[in-house]
Design an enzyme around this catalytic site. Structure first.
Site, short mmCIF file in Angstrom:
data_model
loop_
_atom_site.label_atom_id
_atom_site.label_comp_id
_atom_site.label_asym_id
_atom_site.label_seq_id
_atom_site.Cartn_x
_atom_site.Cartn_y
_atom_site.Cartn_z
N GLY A 12 0.84 -1.18 0.00
CA GLY A 12 0.00 0.00 0.00
C GLY A 12 0.88 1.23 0.00
N TYR A 13 0.34 2.32 -0.53
CA TYR A 13 1.11 3.54 -0.71
C TYR A 13 0.69 4.61 0.29
CZ TYR A 13 3.08 1.24 -4.61
OH TYR A 13 3.77 0.34 -5.36
N LEU A 14 1.69 5.16 0.97
CA LEU A 14 1.48 6.25 1.92
C LEU A 14 1.62 7.60 1.22
CD1 LEU A 14 3.64 4.70 4.74
CD2 LEU A 14 1.15 4.93 4.77
#
Length: 157
Positions: free
Chosen positions: A30-32
């Site tokens: 997942g991308y922050l």
């Protein structure tokens, strides 16, 4: 910080014989942060957890990766909502090159992307991809994992 030099190709037909000896790992990421030239992601790969920053675009990018704890991953994961993906990664050796075939899951099925890394751009450009590698998508932003996680599969994927 390290330089990651890699090439990526679409795959439309699974290389069954080559995959017989592959190591298969499930990956969640997942991308922050997702910016034009920078992304920060978290990844679960088997029993290991990573925080990774990548900068740049194209064949060569700056990459910095650290191990994090499962608790850190679990705390950060909700922050990546709407920017997540899952894939099975098959890693195998072919003609002395380490290849990774990512088979995407969920809404990204049946997308498959082959990646391999190199020690120099000259080595990368001289490499001939295997028979099952389709069109090269190394510089195609539509096939970056961050883009796939947020926008889904490209129309022709």
């Amino acid at each position: 910080m390290a330089i990651e030099i890699e090439r990526k190709f679409l795959v439309t037909r699974r290389p069954e014989a080559e995959l017989q000896q592959a190591l298969v790992e499930q990956i969640q990421q997942g991308y922050l942060i997702r910016e034009a030239e920078r992304e920060v992601r978290i990844r679960r790969k088997g029993d290991l957890f990573y925080l990774t920053e990548k900068k740049g675009s194209g064949m060569s990018r700056d990459e910095h990766e650290i191990l994090i704890t499962e608790q850190m991953f679990d705390a950060l994961w909700p922050l990546t909502r709407g920017m997540q993906l899952a894939k099975a990664r098959s890693t195998f050796i072919l003609d002395e090159h380490r290849l990774e075939l990512d088979i995407y899951q969920g809404e990204l099925e049946p997308l498959m992307i082959l990646e391999t890394e190199f020690t120099s751009e000259e080595q990368a450009l001289a490499w001939s991809p295997p028979w099952f590698a389709g069109p090269e998508v190394t510089g195609d932003k539509r096939y970056k994992n961050a883009q796939l996680a947020t926008e889904g599969k490209p129309d022709n994927g």
